[in-house]
Motif scaffolding. Sequence first.
Motif, PDB file in Angstrom:
ATOM      1  N   LYS A 235      24.197 -32.966 -31.718  1.00 10.04           N
ATOM      2  CA  LYS A 235      23.355 -31.660 -32.230  1.00 10.04           C
ATOM      3  C   LYS A 235      22.002 -31.702 -31.921  1.00 10.04           C
ATOM      4  CE  LYS A 235      26.189 -30.450 -35.938  1.00 10.04           C
ATOM      5  NZ  LYS A 235      26.183 -30.205 -37.445  1.00 10.04           N
ATOM      6  N   ALA A 236      21.551 -32.835 -32.429  1.00  8.22           N
ATOM      7  CA  ALA A 236      19.898 -32.733 -32.193  1.00  8.22           C
ATOM      8  C   ALA A 236      19.431 -32.418 -30.523  1.00  8.22           C
ATOM      9  CB  ALA A 236      19.225 -34.204 -32.560  1.00  8.22           C
ATOM     10  N   PHE A 237      20.184 -33.327 -29.563  1.00  8.29           N
ATOM     11  CA  PHE A 237      19.984 -33.030 -28.239  1.00  8.29           C
ATOM     12  C   PHE A 237      19.938 -31.708 -27.763  1.00  8.29           C
ATOM     13  CE2 PHE A 237      21.191 -33.156 -23.896  1.00  8.29           C
ATOM     14  CZ  PHE A 237      20.263 -34.004 -23.251  1.00  8.29           C
ATOM     15  N   ASP A 238      21.133 -31.126 -28.078  1.00  6.15           N
ATOM     16  CA  ASP A 238      21.533 -29.583 -27.680  1.00  6.15           C
ATOM     17  C   ASP A 238      20.306 -28.542 -28.401  1.00  6.15           C
ATOM     18  OD1 ASP A 238      23.729 -30.406 -26.300  1.00  6.15           O
ATOM     19  OD2 ASP A 238      25.047 -29.860 -28.123  1.00  6.15           O
ATOM     20  N   LYS A 239      19.845 -28.987 -29.856  1.00  8.45           N
ATOM     21  CA  LYS A 239      18.825 -28.043 -30.376  1.00  8.45           C
ATOM     22  C   LYS A 239      17.600 -28.233 -29.671  1.00  8.45           C
ATOM     23  CE  LYS A 239      20.668 -26.127 -33.938  1.00  8.45           C
ATOM     24  NZ  LYS A 239      20.719 -24.866 -34.095  1.00  8.45           N
TER      25      LYS A 239
ATOM     26  N   ILE B 230       6.827 -27.943 -29.844  1.00  7.15           N
ATOM     27  CA  ILE B 230       8.088 -27.668 -30.529  1.00  7.15           C
ATOM     28  C   ILE B 230       7.822 -28.511 -32.042  1.00  7.15           C
ATOM     29  CG2 ILE B 230       9.391 -27.570 -28.697  1.00  7.15           C
ATOM     30  CD1 ILE B 230      10.406 -30.667 -28.990  1.00  7.15           C
ATOM     31  N   ASN B 231       8.441 -28.252 -32.832  1.00  3.15           N
ATOM     32  CA  ASN B 231       8.463 -28.891 -34.159  1.00  3.15           C
ATOM     33  C   ASN B 231       9.842 -29.727 -34.284  1.00  3.15           C
ATOM     34  OD1 ASN B 231       8.561 -29.812 -36.739  1.00  3.15           O
ATOM     35  ND2 ASN B 231       6.822 -28.405 -37.158  1.00  3.15           N
ATOM     36  N   ALA B 232       9.999 -31.176 -33.514  1.00  2.00           N
ATOM     37  CA  ALA B 232      11.087 -31.604 -33.583  1.00  2.00           C
ATOM     38  C   ALA B 232      11.653 -32.221 -35.177  1.00  2.00           C
ATOM     39  CB  ALA B 232      11.028 -32.886 -32.557  1.00  2.00           C
TER      40      ALA B 232
ATOM     41  N   ASP C 200      28.624 -45.018 -33.464  1.00  2.00           N
ATOM     42  CA  ASP C 200      29.835 -44.015 -33.549  1.00  2.00           C
ATOM     43  C   ASP C 200      29.441 -42.785 -34.720  1.00  2.00           C
ATOM     44  OD1 ASP C 200      31.078 -44.973 -31.412  1.00  2.00           O
ATOM     45  OD2 ASP C 200      32.557 -46.106 -32.377  1.00  2.00           O
ATOM     46  N   LYS C 201      28.983 -43.646 -35.878  1.00  2.00           N
ATOM     47  CA  LYS C 201      28.872 -42.555 -37.057  1.00  2.00           C
ATOM     48  C   LYS C 201      27.803 -41.970 -36.899  1.00  2.00           C
ATOM     49  CE  LYS C 201      26.345 -46.204 -39.721  1.00  2.00           C
ATOM     50  NZ  LYS C 201      26.141 -46.825 -40.885  1.00  2.00           N
ATOM     51  N   PHE C 202      26.621 -41.971 -35.742  1.00  2.00           N
ATOM     52  CA  PHE C 202      25.850 -41.110 -35.478  1.00  2.00           C
ATOM     53  C   PHE C 202      25.833 -40.246 -34.178  1.00  2.00           C
ATOM     54  CE2 PHE C 202      23.696 -44.640 -37.901  1.00  2.00           C
ATOM     55  CZ  PHE C 202      23.486 -44.027 -38.980  1.00  2.00           C
ATOM     56  N   VAL C 203      26.665 -40.226 -33.704  1.00  2.00           N
ATOM     57  CA  VAL C 203      26.969 -39.644 -32.341  1.00  2.00           C
ATOM     58  C   VAL C 203      26.916 -37.991 -32.402  1.00  2.00           C
ATOM     59  CG1 VAL C 203      28.544 -39.094 -30.417  1.00  2.00           C
ATOM     60  CG2 VAL C 203      28.230 -41.364 -31.053  1.00  2.00           C
ATOM     61  N   ASP C 204      27.696 -37.578 -33.507  1.00  2.00           N
ATOM     62  CA  ASP C 204      27.904 -36.088 -33.554  1.00  2.00           C
ATOM     63  C   ASP C 204      26.423 -35.583 -34.033  1.00  2.00           C
ATOM     64  OD1 ASP C 204      30.341 -36.108 -32.870  1.00  2.00           O
ATOM     65  OD2 ASP C 204      30.878 -35.963 -35.079  1.00  2.00           O
TER      66      ASP C 204
ATOM     67  N   ARG D 169      15.395 -31.998 -39.588  1.00  2.00           N
ATOM     68  CA  ARG D 169      15.533 -31.733 -40.947  1.00  2.00           C
ATOM     69  C   ARG D 169      16.773 -30.703 -41.107  1.00  2.00           C
ATOM     70  NH1 ARG D 169       9.704 -32.070 -42.245  1.00  2.00           N
ATOM     71  NH2 ARG D 169       9.494 -34.179 -43.048  1.00  2.00           N
ATOM     72  N   GLU D 170      16.668 -29.772 -40.308  1.00  2.00           N
ATOM     73  CA  GLU D 170      17.552 -28.506 -40.253  1.00  2.00           C
ATOM     74  C   GLU D 170      19.094 -29.012 -39.957  1.00  2.00           C
ATOM     75  OE1 GLU D 170      16.167 -25.535 -38.066  1.00  2.00           O
ATOM     76  OE2 GLU D 170      14.463 -25.095 -39.194  1.00  2.00           O
ATOM     77  N   ILE D 171      19.144 -30.081 -39.185  1.00  2.00           N
ATOM     78  CA  ILE D 171      20.475 -30.495 -38.769  1.00  2.00           C
ATOM     79  C   ILE D 171      20.996 -31.658 -39.429  1.00  2.00           C
ATOM     80  CG2 ILE D 171      20.347 -29.731 -36.431  1.00  2.00           C
ATOM     81  CD1 ILE D 171      20.057 -32.588 -35.538  1.00  2.00           C
ATOM     82  N   GLY D 172      20.145 -32.052 -40.498  1.00  2.00           N
ATOM     83  CA  GLY D 172      20.576 -33.065 -41.493  1.00  2.00           C
ATOM     84  C   GLY D 172      20.111 -34.626 -41.465  1.00  2.00           C
ATOM     85  N   ASN D 173      19.040 -34.867 -40.349  1.00  2.00           N
ATOM     86  CA  ASN D 173      18.758 -36.235 -40.319  1.00  2.00           C
ATOM     87  C   ASN D 173      17.318 -36.205 -39.625  1.00  2.00           C
ATOM     88  OD1 ASN D 173      18.070 -38.901 -39.870  1.00  2.00           O
ATOM     89  ND2 ASN D 173      20.370 -39.423 -39.977  1.00  2.00           N
ATOM     90  N   VAL D 174      16.174 -36.284 -40.367  1.00  2.00           N
ATOM     91  CA  VAL D 174      14.964 -36.340 -39.694  1.00  2.00           C
ATOM     92  C   VAL D 174      14.807 -37.397 -38.558  1.00  2.00           C
ATOM     93  CG1 VAL D 174      13.883 -38.116 -41.431  1.00  2.00           C
ATOM     94  CG2 VAL D 174      12.497 -36.032 -40.283  1.00  2.00           C
ATOM     95  N   LYS D 175      15.533 -38.456 -38.553  1.00  2.00           N
ATOM     96  CA  LYS D 175      15.413 -39.341 -37.766  1.00  2.00           C
ATOM     97  C   LYS D 175      15.918 -38.981 -36.339  1.00  2.00           C
ATOM     98  CE  LYS D 175      15.607 -43.393 -40.813  1.00  2.00           C
ATOM     99  NZ  LYS D 175      16.044 -44.687 -41.318  1.00  2.00           N
ATOM    100  N   THR D 176      16.673 -38.042 -36.081  1.00  2.00           N
ATOM    101  CA  THR D 176      17.080 -37.561 -35.004  1.00  2.00           C
ATOM    102  C   THR D 176      15.815 -36.723 -34.034  1.00  2.00           C
ATOM    103  OG1 THR D 176      17.961 -35.368 -35.828  1.00  2.00           O
ATOM    104  CG2 THR D 176      19.476 -37.320 -35.591  1.00  2.00           C
ATOM    105  N   GLN D 177      14.785 -36.638 -34.631  1.00  2.00           N
ATOM    106  CA  GLN D 177      13.734 -35.972 -34.134  1.00  2.00           C
ATOM    107  C   GLN D 177      13.436 -36.589 -32.557  1.00  2.00           C
ATOM    108  OE1 GLN D 177       9.448 -36.737 -35.003  1.00  2.00           O
ATOM    109  NE2 GLN D 177      10.330 -38.418 -36.471  1.00  2.00           N
ATOM    110  N   ASN D 178      13.713 -38.083 -32.424  1.00  2.00           N
ATOM    111  CA  ASN D 178      13.643 -38.485 -31.121  1.00  2.00           C
ATOM    112  C   ASN D 178      14.615 -37.835 -30.211  1.00  2.00           C
ATOM    113  OD1 ASN D 178      15.999 -39.489 -32.510  1.00  2.00           O
ATOM    114  ND2 ASN D 178      15.580 -41.703 -31.278  1.00  2.00           N
TER     115      ASN D 178
END
Length: 192
Positions: free
Chosen positions: A182-186, A130-132, A174-178, A137-146
């Motif tokens: 999204k990253a988890f679901d993707k 996969i290309n996490a 809290d500010k990073f939950v949403d 990046r597409e969902i708005g924060n490259v740091k969510t690749q994990n």
Amino acid sequence: MSKVTNILLVGVGGQGIILASKILSAGLIDVGYDVKMSEVHGMAQRGGSVTTQVRYGDEVYSPIIGKGQADIIVAFEKMEAMRWIEYVRLDGKLVINDYSIPSVPILTGEADYPEGIIEELKDRIDTTVINAVNVAREIGNVKTQNIVMLGALVEAINLDEVKWEDVIRDQVKDKFVDINLKAFDKGRELLK
């Protein structure tokens, strides 16, 4: 003897491997598994190798996974997948992020980044690529690749009994939950 599942997460410092492992472990504990987690991050702040080992089942005595014992390896970086491949069982799985982080010798020109890693790994083991990073990046924060990688792992080994949304809400600020949800679901969608 009860079945113990062995998960090895590997990558490079700064990729969020330890947070992903903590979320994974918390979720498994929430549904009643005995969980042991070990982490190694010696030179992680310098771009070095990071590994976490998560073992879960009815009764787990040690956090350490031996060579040839991992049911699945989740590799956040390609070269790290190659470095740790001997730890996966012959009938195990590999989920690999198609992403390269050059080491210091590569950056200084002393070595070249190896080519053909994914092809070689596919020849050796059941491999999903996969290309996490692009998804994050597409969902708005490259740091969510994990968390993309965590979602892919959860789907790869069918860990549906855990209420992952609740666990993620408990484990991230809290500010990073949403965005993490999204990253988890993707990540899960990538393996469906």
